[in-house]
Write an enzyme that holds these catalytic residues in place. Structure first.
Site, mmCIF file in Angstrom:
data_model
loop_
_atom_site.group_PDB
_atom_site.id
_atom_site.type_symbol
_atom_site.label_atom_id
_atom_site.label_comp_id
_atom_site.label_asym_id
_atom_site.label_seq_id
_atom_site.Cartn_x
_atom_site.Cartn_y
_atom_site.Cartn_z
ATOM 1 N N ILE A 72 39.640 37.451 47.369
ATOM 2 C CA ILE A 72 40.270 36.212 46.934
ATOM 3 C C ILE A 72 41.680 36.567 46.484
ATOM 4 C CG2 ILE A 72 40.147 34.231 45.373
ATOM 5 C CD1 ILE A 72 37.686 34.491 47.244
ATOM 6 N N CYS A 131 39.230 50.251 48.439
ATOM 7 C CA CYS A 131 40.444 50.803 47.841
ATOM 8 C C CYS A 131 40.071 51.682 46.647
ATOM 9 C CB CYS A 131 41.393 49.680 47.427
ATOM 10 S SG CYS A 131 40.848 48.718 45.995
ATOM 11 N N CYS A 190 38.490 49.799 43.741
ATOM 12 C CA CYS A 190 37.095 49.437 44.008
ATOM 13 C C CYS A 190 36.175 50.658 43.963
ATOM 14 C CB CYS A 190 36.966 48.711 45.344
ATOM 15 S SG CYS A 190 37.569 47.017 45.244
ATOM 16 N N GLU A 212 34.534 43.740 47.217
ATOM 17 C CA GLU A 212 33.544 44.611 46.585
ATOM 18 C C GLU A 212 33.351 44.236 45.125
ATOM 19 O OE1 GLU A 212 36.179 45.355 48.483
ATOM 20 O OE2 GLU A 212 36.087 47.420 49.171
#
Length: 133
Positions: free
Chosen positions: A43, A93, A96, A56
């Protein structure tokens, strides 16, 4: 549930992405130890990209907001908004990866790499995690 089933759920979650800024949509599917699946999609905040959330983390927060605390695996897929094809180089990433390590401990991460479905541990991707002692 197979890894491919979880990937397919992540592909479906990707359709919920709000990613007009980057044009790159990501979907995630997190399965609990009991077998319940929670989804997430990236989002993007339109004016300040730093306020955006990755798929995630959205999936993990979705599960945790429902009281879940024990997880088995998370599947992640992504690609350009203009294509249903998924990118085979996408991985979580660094933020995450640290989040998965902190909130989900040692779960499997399922994704496509080099056109193959792979299952790895967070430590395989995050070689020097921050551990609060």
């Amino acid at each position: 549930m197979t890894n491919l089933d979880l990937i397919n759920i992540a592909k479906n979650a990707r359709k919920n992405s709000v990613s007009n800024r980057t044009g790159y949509s990501v979907g995630a599917a997190l399965i609990t130890e009991e077998g319940t699946v929670y989804i997430g999609a990236n989002i993007e905040e339109p004016s300040i990209l730093g306020l955006s959330n990755c798929a995630e983390r959205v999936a993990i927060q979705n599960a945790m907001s429902h009281g879940e605390r024990k997880f088995r695996a998370i599947a992640v897929v992504g690609g350009k908004n203009t294509s249903e094809e998924v990118d085979d180089t996408l991985m979580p990433c660094g933020v995450c990866l640290q989040y998965i390590l902190d909130m989900c401990k040692n779960i499997d991460i399922i994704m496509y790499m080099d056109k193959k479905l792979v299952e790895v541990k967070v430590e395989d991707l995050l070689k020097a995690p921050f551990i609060l002692k």
